[in-house]
Design an enzyme around this catalytic site. Sequence first.
Site, PDB file in Angstrom:
ATOM      1  N   CYS A   1      27.944  73.916  24.221  1.00 23.82           N
ATOM      2  CA  CYS A   1      26.932  73.219  25.020  1.00 23.82           C
ATOM      3  C   CYS A   1      26.021  72.383  24.118  1.00 23.82           C
ATOM      4  CB  CYS A   1      26.143  74.205  25.876  1.00 23.82           C
ATOM      5  SG  CYS A   1      25.229  73.378  27.190  1.00 23.82           S
TER       6      CYS A   1
ATOM      7  N   HIS B   1      30.408  76.387  28.882  1.00 26.67           N
ATOM      8  CA  HIS B   1      30.093  77.686  28.292  1.00 26.67           C
ATOM      9  C   HIS B   1      31.290  78.627  28.445  1.00 26.67           C
ATOM     10  CE1 HIS B   1      25.724  77.338  27.554  1.00 26.67           C
ATOM     11  NE2 HIS B   1      25.790  76.422  28.505  1.00 26.67           N
TER      12      HIS B   1
ATOM     13  N   GLU C   1      31.687  81.496  27.246  1.00 22.23           N
ATOM     14  CA  GLU C   1      31.224  82.882  27.399  1.00 22.23           C
ATOM     15  C   GLU C   1      30.744  83.161  28.813  1.00 22.23           C
ATOM     16  OE1 GLU C   1      29.871  80.621  25.444  1.00 22.23           O
ATOM     17  OE2 GLU C   1      27.860  80.293  26.272  1.00 22.23           O
TER      18      GLU C   1
END
Lengths: 208, 260
Positions: free
Chosen positions: A85, A186, A188
């Site tokens: 990001c 993202h 994650e």
Amino acid sequence: MPTAPPVVAVLDGGTGNLRSVTAAIRRAGGRAVVTADHRVAREAAALVLPGVGAFDPGIAALRSTGLDRVVRAFAEEGRPVLGVCLGLQLLHEGSDEGTSPGLGLLPGRARRLRAAGSVKVPHMGWNQVAWTTSHPFLADLGSPTRFYFVHSYAVPMGPAAVASTDHGAVFAAACARGSVFATQFHPERSGAAGLALYRRLVEAARCS
Amino acid sequence: MALARRVIPCLDVAGGRVVKGVRFEDLRDAGDPVELARRYEAEGADELTILDVTATLEGRAATAAVVERITEHIGIPVTVGGGVRDVEGVRALLAAGADKVALNTQAVRDPALLGRCAARFGVQCMVVAIDARRRREPDRPPAGTGWEVVVGAGRTPTDLDAVGWAVRAAAAGAGEVLLTSIDRDGTHLGYDVPLIAAVAAAVSVPVVASGGAGHPADFLAALAAGADAVLAASQFHDQRLSIGAVKQYCAHRGIEVRWP
């Protein structure tokens, strides 16, 4: 005999949520160490440059801790670096969001996304990512795959882009150069697809 | 457009447990937050929202411990709100694993707080939560669009126009609007669609519709009115509706959704 999990240093810029990143590294088989100490980062097998916050404070945090030099050293030595990001934007030459120069390890600058009608800014949610160039980190993933985005600035498609996403305009969803890989989304926070990407990072860390 | 509209289960949390009330009152126990969060992720939730519904009244910070437990176990984004008062409160929730933090009462009291938080953490992780109620006497001054902002967990009217406040909050640094109709909350009578349409047309940041979901058609109506995401709590907790059923209904009618 099982090998010890490789250490992945998560560079701490002091602006917030690193838990999702460390949890993803652990699930992918690595050992996550959150640090703002350049000596600790230097010893890691791979780096994650996460991204929450604004561009100038992000760059300032890297410079004041000497972590900018560690990222450069990893890139020069061909050791894995993952930018996420804002991390992707910090790896580029700069951003319209701030006035500080970026790390310049990837070509191009981040521009503000434009809201228009149903295209809202920040770009927030699960959008389709299409691979435009093959890359080992993407080998397990179909194209397009949905990943979670939350950002207001993005880097236009350029020579380092390996994936694209459309939100009002087409931008670079992922970029790569040498051992540096970066995603505007993202991983994650992108469920199983994102975890596959972290597994590739941990694998690369094991070999580095 | 390739961006999927989001379906977001909301966990109203009090004392470490999930609770649900009708029109913000009569709270009852609805389960363990971590268990529910994992179930929702598996069912295809695009995001989770955790609201500490007792936080403002009791004057305590949102339950960071619950947030830590949930975010450790799931791989989708989490928004947390309830009783957040200052930059430090936002920082603590982000450190606990929140991806976005919602400000409600305190943002009304101190709109500059949104800007201070956005400057430090970025607008993408600041949400303004607006609890809106239809004015009972819409002609009574001050004139507005017909909804007023209510703070203090739905108990304190402000006379602030809900649409006007959404615009100001977005300009001040909110990257998303979590818009709850107090009239519809917990009633299953459907979202307040005109409210959603009015706010979505007025701001350029994403709008999450909340309050009143009962039938899959309600979710579709909110999305058609311009909501970027639809939030529901008890319909999902009580398994009267599944996230998959809502997505399927909307996808068949031309809405872009994400399949896990």
